[in-house]
Write an enzyme that holds these catalytic residues in place. Sequence first.
Site, PDB file in Angstrom:
ATOM      1  N   ASP A   1      54.371 -88.595  29.414  1.00  0.00           N
ATOM      2  CA  ASP A   1      54.275 -87.235  28.650  1.00  0.00           C
ATOM      3  C   ASP A   1      55.748 -86.630  28.352  1.00  0.00           C
ATOM      4  OD1 ASP A   1      53.140 -84.784  27.725  1.00  0.00           O
ATOM      5  OD2 ASP A   1      53.627 -84.098  29.605  1.00  0.00           O
TER       6      ASP A   1
ATOM      7  N   ASP B   1      56.647 -82.656  27.429  1.00  0.00           N
ATOM      8  CA  ASP B   1      57.205 -81.446  28.019  1.00  0.00           C
ATOM      9  C   ASP B   1      56.741 -81.480  29.495  1.00  0.00           C
ATOM     10  OD1 ASP B   1      57.541 -79.560  25.252  1.00  0.00           O
ATOM     11  OD2 ASP B   1      56.153 -81.366  24.982  1.00  0.00           O
TER      12      ASP B   1
ATOM     13  N   ASP C   1      52.049 -84.391  33.563  1.00  0.00           N
ATOM     14  CA  ASP C   1      51.959 -83.245  34.545  1.00  0.00           C
ATOM     15  C   ASP C   1      50.953 -82.277  34.563  1.00  0.00           C
ATOM     16  OD1 ASP C   1      53.812 -80.588  32.806  1.00  0.00           O
ATOM     17  OD2 ASP C   1      52.756 -82.211  31.909  1.00  0.00           O
TER      18      ASP C   1
END
Length: 225
Positions: free
Chosen positions: A11, A13, A165
């Site tokens: 991922d 961000d 995250d």
Amino acid sequence: MRRPVRAVVFDLDGTLVDSWRTHAHCLRFAAAAVGVGRPSAVRLFGAQRPTETGTLRELVGPDQLVPARQAYEEALRAALATDPVSPMPGAVAVLAGLRRHGVAAGVCTGRSRLTAQALLDSCGLAVPLTVASDDVARPKPEPDALVLALARLSVDAPDAVFVGDSAWDAAQGTAAGVRTVVVGASGPPAALGEGAWLLDPLPLPEESAERGGARAGRAPLRGER
């Protein structure tokens, strides 16, 4: 016997790029530009969705989505020109370690291709492959973007690891049949679902690339693949 890892997909961000401050600034700019007003921190956090488009739609409504996106992109260009984003702690070392081990790397993100590339360029991270939300009909948390990333890397799902995250990343990874590692998640472990490992934030030890990303001594939340 665990299959060796041939690729790690990340991922963007909060996983590879520390972008929240810039993202929040651009969302506020976009909301103000279409007359919604500057949202509070609580409103911004509550509006977050798995994709950039979904977040903007939640914040300004569907009728203002197109001008809000244009304003967001304008604000992002201006912000990155004067205040570049930084890689997340350990991201540079992890990517370098994967290269040393001959493990392919890619990015799978809920951002648009334009803003994803702008963030990567801003912080100087060179990742060979990026699959963005506008590359597929069903973006995150559906598995399509991650499946496409693996196809472009010519790697089967059992030979890959996905690192994110959030619970959305966990859902995407497990739906794609990929071993999934969630780093620094703020929510409860139960929200991550079956088959996801919860780790401390990066950096991971170098040998984790060889073992599939699981840190020694840390068990999967449930249902190790």
